[in-house]
Design a protein around this motif. Structure first.
Motif, PDB file in Angstrom:
ATOM      1  N   SER A 216       0.878  -0.948  -0.415  1.00 56.52           N
ATOM      2  CA  SER A 216      -0.068  -0.245  -0.025  1.00 56.52           C
ATOM      3  C   SER A 216       0.558   1.379   0.027  1.00 56.52           C
ATOM      4  O   SER A 216       1.998   1.087   0.903  1.00 56.52           O
ATOM      5  CB  SER A 216      -1.092  -0.182   1.750  1.00 56.52           C
ATOM      6  OG  SER A 216      -0.170  -0.105   2.882  1.00 56.52           O
ATOM      7  N   GLY A 217       0.360   2.533  -0.647  1.00 51.74           N
ATOM      8  CA  GLY A 217       1.410   3.549  -0.482  1.00 51.74           C
ATOM      9  C   GLY A 217       2.221   3.221  -1.605  1.00 51.74           C
ATOM     10  O   GLY A 217       2.767   2.149  -2.278  1.00 51.74           O
ATOM     11  N   ARG A 218       3.634   4.299  -1.213  1.00 49.91           N
ATOM     12  CA  ARG A 218       4.725   3.783  -2.090  1.00 49.91           C
ATOM     13  C   ARG A 218       5.707   2.964  -1.248  1.00 49.91           C
ATOM     14  O   ARG A 218       6.138   1.781  -2.452  1.00 49.91           O
ATOM     15  CB  ARG A 218       5.793   4.800  -2.476  1.00 49.91           C
ATOM     16  CG  ARG A 218       5.513   5.617  -3.443  1.00 49.91           C
ATOM     17  CD  ARG A 218       6.225   6.318  -4.082  1.00 49.91           C
ATOM     18  NE  ARG A 218       8.306   5.443  -4.059  1.00 49.91           N
ATOM     19  CZ  ARG A 218       7.837   4.454  -5.349  1.00 49.91           C
ATOM     20  NH1 ARG A 218       6.931   4.393  -6.091  1.00 49.91           N
ATOM     21  NH2 ARG A 218       8.834   4.050  -5.680  1.00 49.91           N
ATOM     22  N   ASP A 219       6.030   2.274   0.373  1.00 53.88           N
ATOM     23  CA  ASP A 219       6.747   1.466   0.278  1.00 53.88           C
ATOM     24  C   ASP A 219       5.697   0.508   2.086  1.00 53.88           C
ATOM     25  O   ASP A 219       6.981   0.902   2.155  1.00 53.88           O
ATOM     26  CB  ASP A 219       7.877   2.384   0.483  1.00 53.88           C
ATOM     27  CG  ASP A 219       7.698   3.268   1.936  1.00 53.88           C
ATOM     28  OD1 ASP A 219       6.571   3.677   2.328  1.00 53.88           O
ATOM     29  OD2 ASP A 219       8.627   3.548   2.210  1.00 53.88           O
ATOM     30  N   MET A 220       4.761   0.738   1.972  1.00 53.23           N
ATOM     31  CA  MET A 220       4.366   0.116   2.532  1.00 53.23           C
ATOM     32  C   MET A 220       3.660  -2.256   2.405  1.00 53.23           C
ATOM     33  O   MET A 220       2.842  -1.760   1.577  1.00 53.23           O
ATOM     34  CB  MET A 220       3.402   0.124   3.580  1.00 53.23           C
ATOM     35  CG  MET A 220       3.575   1.829   3.624  1.00 53.23           C
ATOM     36  SD  MET A 220       5.026   1.354   5.773  1.00 53.23           S
ATOM     37  CE  MET A 220       3.536   0.920   7.262  1.00 53.23           C
ATOM     38  N   ALA A 221       4.363  -2.695   3.297  1.00 51.89           N
ATOM     39  CA  ALA A 221       4.193  -4.150   2.981  1.00 51.89           C
ATOM     40  C   ALA A 221       3.767  -4.202   4.218  1.00 51.89           C
ATOM     41  O   ALA A 221       4.310  -4.312   4.918  1.00 51.89           O
ATOM     42  CB  ALA A 221       5.501  -4.798   2.610  1.00 51.89           C
ATOM     43  N   GLU A 222       2.258  -5.186   3.977  1.00 49.71           N
ATOM     44  CA  GLU A 222       1.521  -6.016   4.836  1.00 49.71           C
ATOM     45  C   GLU A 222       0.979  -6.846   5.070  1.00 49.71           C
ATOM     46  O   GLU A 222       1.146  -7.384   3.730  1.00 49.71           O
ATOM     47  CB  GLU A 222      -0.295  -5.430   4.766  1.00 49.71           C
ATOM     48  CG  GLU A 222      -1.035  -5.351   5.354  1.00 49.71           C
ATOM     49  CD  GLU A 222      -2.190  -4.166   6.268  1.00 49.71           C
ATOM     50  OE1 GLU A 222      -2.571  -4.771   6.945  1.00 49.71           O
ATOM     51  OE2 GLU A 222      -2.182  -3.157   5.775  1.00 49.71           O
ATOM     52  N   PRO A 223       1.323  -7.514   6.021  1.00 52.20           N
ATOM     53  CA  PRO A 223       1.701  -9.084   5.844  1.00 52.20           C
ATOM     54  C   PRO A 223       0.028  -9.708   5.706  1.00 52.20           C
ATOM     55  O   PRO A 223      -1.001  -9.429   6.714  1.00 52.20           O
ATOM     56  CB  PRO A 223       1.861  -9.664   7.164  1.00 52.20           C
ATOM     57  CG  PRO A 223       1.984  -8.227   8.179  1.00 52.20           C
ATOM     58  CD  PRO A 223       1.881  -7.167   7.154  1.00 52.20           C
ATOM     59  N   LEU A 224      -0.185 -11.064   4.739  1.00 45.34           N
ATOM     60  CA  LEU A 224      -1.280 -11.456   4.752  1.00 45.34           C
ATOM     61  C   LEU A 224      -1.253 -12.787   5.574  1.00 45.34           C
ATOM     62  O   LEU A 224       0.084 -13.190   5.804  1.00 45.34           O
ATOM     63  CB  LEU A 224      -1.632 -11.811   3.003  1.00 45.34           C
ATOM     64  CG  LEU A 224      -1.490 -11.150   1.758  1.00 45.34           C
ATOM     65  CD1 LEU A 224      -1.890 -11.342   1.320  1.00 45.34           C
ATOM     66  CD2 LEU A 224      -2.956  -9.575   2.714  1.00 45.34           C
ATOM     67  N   PRO A 225      -2.755 -13.635   5.635  1.00 47.58           N
ATOM     68  CA  PRO A 225      -2.344 -15.214   6.260  1.00 47.58           C
ATOM     69  C   PRO A 225      -1.546 -15.758   5.270  1.00 47.58           C
ATOM     70  O   PRO A 225      -1.394 -15.467   4.387  1.00 47.58           O
ATOM     71  CB  PRO A 225      -3.489 -14.917   5.943  1.00 47.58           C
ATOM     72  CG  PRO A 225      -4.789 -13.882   5.805  1.00 47.58           C
ATOM     73  CD  PRO A 225      -3.675 -12.802   5.584  1.00 47.58           C
ATOM     74  N   SER A 226      -0.496 -16.216   5.952  1.00 51.37           N
ATOM     75  CA  SER A 226       0.095 -17.382   5.567  1.00 51.37           C
ATOM     76  C   SER A 226      -0.157 -17.556   4.564  1.00 51.37           C
ATOM     77  O   SER A 226      -1.177 -18.896   4.210  1.00 51.37           O
ATOM     78  CB  SER A 226       1.123 -17.891   6.620  1.00 51.37           C
ATOM     79  OG  SER A 226       0.277 -19.183   7.154  1.00 51.37           O
TER      80      SER A 226
END
Lengths: 384, 384
Positions: free
Chosen positions: A331-341
């Motif tokens: 999301s955005g330029r540089d955010m990484a959001e973990p998903l369920p594995s």
């Protein structure tokens, strides 16, 4: 009833990668017509035989003139010169030695062009050999040919090139309880993405004999056995390979994919063992088998994804002692959001994710806001 | 002898791009078997019909146990439980409700497993519908299918999908003085990269009649005419198109490629005019025609290159009033060094460059150290 294979001792992922890469040597060259050589990998460097250009020629569309006749021309003092329209690439006609660009010359029909700027001799002219002299390097060995390469090599007078042969892959599917084969078609698409050719996909009975019968294929460069790698009583892939050749690795400390294996059939062909769970099959291919396919075909064995350093939007949790592949959305330029594995949601995570983070064996994860390297799936581009 | 076409009035590149994109509407859908749908573009969203998983199943390889039997287990107090080896994806057997991961359970042949950690009910189990419920979005319309999509859609019970039809392209080559056709094979490779299908490459005489004869093709979605776009007396592409249909644009303010054009044949099929000079043909395709091909096929019409902001290692000079495409090579992490222009070295610049910078019409270039957006050629990856 066969004896169960004991739970494998897990090799580190880095060690397994280097063993996989070592097992796969670049294949020999073959001749390919240039017209069908796009995306192929050059087996040898290509040097120019003839000069480029082979004659003095126009560098752009415009009007051929004698530079000496343009002396003194300005927008306040336009000069009328003989009209000699010329297209880029055309030989310079006798008596001319410069070209007025299209947008700086105004034709005055029927036979004159208005010149508003003095030109130097040779201006907008490509002199014989000025682009490249005979012997100049056109493309290094190992180059993957792109459309401009095809054009350039035809321009240099070639009609065919020596390229690394495409790796020929046999896929052996040993299905478990699942009724529909998900892994065969998915793995075929992965092999083709990596420049390989799937000779056949063979479905065998999930027994030691069934798997053994498919390992001896001639005329293939690597065999991928999918399924039967686990610790269950019907998991016979490792035993089949150790009986019908050599089992060098079984069990690699990464998830999903920890029951991956590697060895060779009796005829020396490398055999990769991939777990039957689809997400594990996918990452066993991505982290291990795919590197062999790419290396055989002369490509870079590294992951075929671009990566970017991003920040974690939430904590990423990972077990110590095992490398974990964690799906993320960006999301955005540089955010990484973990998903369920992948373990929790399987291929859904691969389809929903924008990419993944590799959390190494020695790490228990990353706090919120940490810098991580994200391997990014391409969306809406490439293919071919 | 025919009358010469006057030098075209140049349209801005941005305006030309929006006209090209508008000329190309997304093609209708067709049904494709999933087995050959990789890299195709979905015409409609796909939602789940059955739950995933369709039954409680193991999330990973390990040992099925009753969670209640693991209470109190630690490495100081290992418990011996009945051995029920299970592979990821297998249904959970009756009487079990959790799975000990492979690396945490030690089999004690013949029939026990050592458990050193208590499990919660449902631990490492995928409960029916827990990954996704019926109705969940699997893939949005417009998604370009990757190998994991193929696996996921097969898992969801599909055997075929509705995808955007591939654009069918006719390439018409009107060669000038050059004896070997460089542009036809190069443009074919570009079209195929963008998901198009080249129906045929027709070489015609560089005359108005010759070019007109090739414009009326039925069953194609776009015609690319290469050559004869300049101001020379043998440049008949624009005149041929205005006679045999409609010439909407001729002359676009970018270099290389300024004699590019756009129109429609009498049967309404979009026709793109590309200059015959190879570097100009390449960038006329990249900046204009390729966007039409990609849009017709449902792909993003934007340039199919990733971009990165870098700093110029030397000054980049560009003419005001015309957008210039400048080849660069990259050094270090973020330095872009300009190469001699495409005008000077033609396709050599495209082959030698790591990418290119687009200097807009209103700019006279960039000083040393300026931030510029570099479009990067992929080296050694993808294809397929």
């Amino acid at each position: 009833m066969s004896r169960m294979i004991p739970a494998p001792r897990l090799l580190s992922l880095d060690e397994a990668i280097s063993r996989v890469v070592d097992s796969a040597s670049r294949l020999p060259a073959e001749t390919a017509p240039l017209l069908s050589a796009c995306h192929r990998v050059l087996a040898e460097e290509i040097r120019l035989v003839q000069p480029i250009p082979i004659t003095d020629r126009a560098a752009l569309d415009g009007f051929a003139v004698a530079a000496s006749a343009t002396v003194g021309a300005t927008s306040y003092n336009p000069l009328l010169l003989p009209l000699r329209a010329i297209s880029a690439g055309d030989p310079i006609p006798p008596g001319s030695d410069a070209v007025i660009p299209l947008n700086l010359g105004q034709p005055q029909p029927p036979d004159a062009v208005e010149c508003v700027q003095a030109l130097a001799p040779g201006e907008n002219v490509e002199v014989l050999g000025s682009v490249a002299a005979p012997g100049a390097l056109l493309s290094a060995a190992g180059t993957q040919l792109s459309p401009p390469h095809i054009g350039m090599l035809i321009a240099a007078g070639l009609v065919s090139v020596e390229v690394i042969r495409r790796p020929i892959v046999r896929i052996v599917v040993a299905p478990g309880s699942a009724t529909t084969d998900i892994n065969g078609p998915m793995t075929r698409a992965l092999v083709e993405r990596d420049g390989g050719v799937v000779a056949d996909t063979v479905t065998v009975e999930r027994s030691q004999q069934g798997i053994r019968s498919a390992l001896g294929a001639e005329g293939v460069d690597v065999v991928l056995v999918i399924g039967g790698t686990g610790p269950g009583t019907d998991d016979h892939a490792a035993a089949a390979l150790s009986k019908a050749g050599e089992l060098a690795i079984h069990g690699v400390a990464f998830r999903p994919g920890e029951t991956s294996g590697l060895g060779r059939a009796q005829n020396g062909v490398p055999v990769m063992l991939l777990p039957g769970s689809p997400a594990a099959c996918l990452f066993s291919y991505e982290m291990l088998a795919g590197r062999a396919v790419r290396r055989l075909g002369g490509r870079d064995p590294a992951l075929p994804y671009r990566s970017r350093v991003m920040r974690t939007a939430r904590k990423i949790v990972s077990a110590i002692g095992i490398t974990e592949i964690c799906p993320v959305i960006c999301s955005g330029r540089d955010m990484a959001e973990p998903l369920p594995s992948f373990g929790e949601t399987g291929l859904m995570a691969a389809v929903a994710a924008d990419g993944f983070v590799i959390v190494p064996e020695a790490s228990e994860g990353h706090p919120r806001g940490a810098s991580v390297t994200v391997y990014l799936y391409e969306r809406s581009c490439i293919g071919g």
